[in-house]
Design a protein around this motif. Structure first.
Motif, PDB file in Angstrom:
ATOM      1  N   LYS A  36     118.452  48.809 -16.550  1.00  0.00           N
ATOM      2  CA  LYS A  36     118.564  47.389 -16.857  1.00  0.00           C
ATOM      3  C   LYS A  36     119.100  46.678 -15.620  1.00  0.00           C
ATOM      4  O   LYS A  36     119.920  47.199 -14.895  1.00  0.00           O
ATOM      5  CB  LYS A  36     119.511  47.168 -18.023  1.00  0.00           C
ATOM      6  CG  LYS A  36     119.718  45.708 -18.361  1.00  0.00           C
ATOM      7  CD  LYS A  36     120.234  45.543 -19.754  1.00  0.00           C
ATOM      8  CE  LYS A  36     120.586  44.130 -20.120  1.00  0.00           C
ATOM      9  NZ  LYS A  36     119.747  43.066 -19.707  1.00  0.00           N
ATOM     10  N   TYR A  96     121.153  43.358 -14.131  1.00  0.00           N
ATOM     11  CA  TYR A  96     122.171  42.390 -14.532  1.00  0.00           C
ATOM     12  C   TYR A  96     122.194  41.269 -13.503  1.00  0.00           C
ATOM     13  O   TYR A  96     122.004  41.499 -12.314  1.00  0.00           O
ATOM     14  CB  TYR A  96     123.540  43.063 -14.622  1.00  0.00           C
ATOM     15  CG  TYR A  96     123.563  44.162 -15.661  1.00  0.00           C
ATOM     16  CD1 TYR A  96     123.754  43.862 -16.998  1.00  0.00           C
ATOM     17  CD2 TYR A  96     123.362  45.490 -15.298  1.00  0.00           C
ATOM     18  CE1 TYR A  96     123.751  44.863 -17.961  1.00  0.00           C
ATOM     19  CE2 TYR A  96     123.357  46.496 -16.258  1.00  0.00           C
ATOM     20  CZ  TYR A  96     123.548  46.177 -17.587  1.00  0.00           C
ATOM     21  OH  TYR A  96     123.540  47.161 -18.529  1.00  0.00           O
ATOM     22  N   HIS A  97     122.439  40.078 -13.977  1.00  0.00           N
ATOM     23  CA  HIS A  97     122.445  38.917 -13.093  1.00  0.00           C
ATOM     24  C   HIS A  97     123.838  38.571 -12.572  1.00  0.00           C
ATOM     25  O   HIS A  97     123.979  37.736 -11.686  1.00  0.00           O
ATOM     26  CB  HIS A  97     121.838  37.707 -13.793  1.00  0.00           C
ATOM     27  CG  HIS A  97     120.411  37.930 -14.220  1.00  0.00           C
ATOM     28  ND1 HIS A  97     119.429  38.364 -13.353  1.00  0.00           N
ATOM     29  CD2 HIS A  97     119.806  37.814 -15.411  1.00  0.00           C
ATOM     30  CE1 HIS A  97     118.289  38.490 -13.992  1.00  0.00           C
ATOM     31  NE2 HIS A  97     118.486  38.165 -15.248  1.00  0.00           N
ATOM     32  N   SER A  98     124.844  39.229 -13.116  1.00  0.00           N
ATOM     33  CA  SER A  98     126.211  38.976 -12.652  1.00  0.00           C
ATOM     34  C   SER A  98     127.081  40.164 -13.030  1.00  0.00           C
ATOM     35  O   SER A  98     126.722  40.971 -13.904  1.00  0.00           O
ATOM     36  CB  SER A  98     126.778  37.706 -13.294  1.00  0.00           C
ATOM     37  OG  SER A  98     126.995  37.920 -14.683  1.00  0.00           O
ATOM     38  N   GLU A 133     128.072  39.918 -16.698  1.00  0.00           N
ATOM     39  CA  GLU A 133     127.042  40.417 -17.613  1.00  0.00           C
ATOM     40  C   GLU A 133     127.092  41.946 -17.690  1.00  0.00           C
ATOM     41  O   GLU A 133     126.990  42.532 -18.767  1.00  0.00           O
ATOM     42  CB  GLU A 133     125.669  39.944 -17.147  1.00  0.00           C
ATOM     43  CG  GLU A 133     124.545  40.293 -18.097  1.00  0.00           C
ATOM     44  CD  GLU A 133     123.176  39.824 -17.601  1.00  0.00           C
ATOM     45  OE1 GLU A 133     122.182  40.317 -18.145  1.00  0.00           O
ATOM     46  OE2 GLU A 133     123.109  38.986 -16.678  1.00  0.00           O
ATOM     47  N   ALA A 144     130.215  43.018 -19.662  1.00  0.00           N
ATOM     48  CA  ALA A 144     130.019  42.765 -21.095  1.00  0.00           C
ATOM     49  C   ALA A 144     129.170  43.869 -21.712  1.00  0.00           C
ATOM     50  O   ALA A 144     129.472  44.352 -22.816  1.00  0.00           O
ATOM     51  CB  ALA A 144     129.374  41.394 -21.301  1.00  0.00           C
ATOM     52  N   ALA A 145     128.125  44.289 -21.021  1.00  0.00           N
ATOM     53  CA  ALA A 145     127.272  45.366 -21.513  1.00  0.00           C
ATOM     54  C   ALA A 145     128.046  46.683 -21.594  1.00  0.00           C
ATOM     55  O   ALA A 145     127.911  47.442 -22.559  1.00  0.00           O
ATOM     56  CB  ALA A 145     126.038  45.518 -20.625  1.00  0.00           C
TER      57      ALA A 145
END
Length: 95
Positions: free
Chosen positions: A74, A76-78, A81, A84-85
């Protein structure tokens, strides 16, 4: 020869380590920097060899795959993020 002050941004840990190294050679920080600059001007080049890191085939392939997005689970853009995942995974693991 006129002396001028110059401001340079340096990581504090790097500065401390380099000062300790220079002191072992009997040099202060200013003298070491001046030696670097004088040698650069004399040689019209950096006074040390710079090259690209050498990776084995497996590492080169992994780098290229990552750049192409191959094999990534996956994107992630930050960082927020991503964290959080990861937190969500931890919460699911507790169930």
């Amino acid at each position: 020869m006129a002396i001028v002050n110059t401001m340079v941004r340096i990581d504090s840990a790097l500065k401390q380590e380099s000062q300790e190294l220079f002191e072992r050679f009997g040099l202060n920080f200013d003298t070491a920097i001046n030696m670097f600059l004088l040698q650069s001007v004399r040689e019209q080049a950096l006074p040390f060899h710079i090259d690209q890191p050498v990776y084995n085939e497996e590492t080169r392939k992994a780098i290229e795959d990552a750049r192409r997005g191959i094999g990534l689970t996956k994107a992630y853009h930050s960082a927020a993020e991503l964290f959080a995942a990861l937190d969500a995974e931890d919460d699911n693991a507790d169930d």
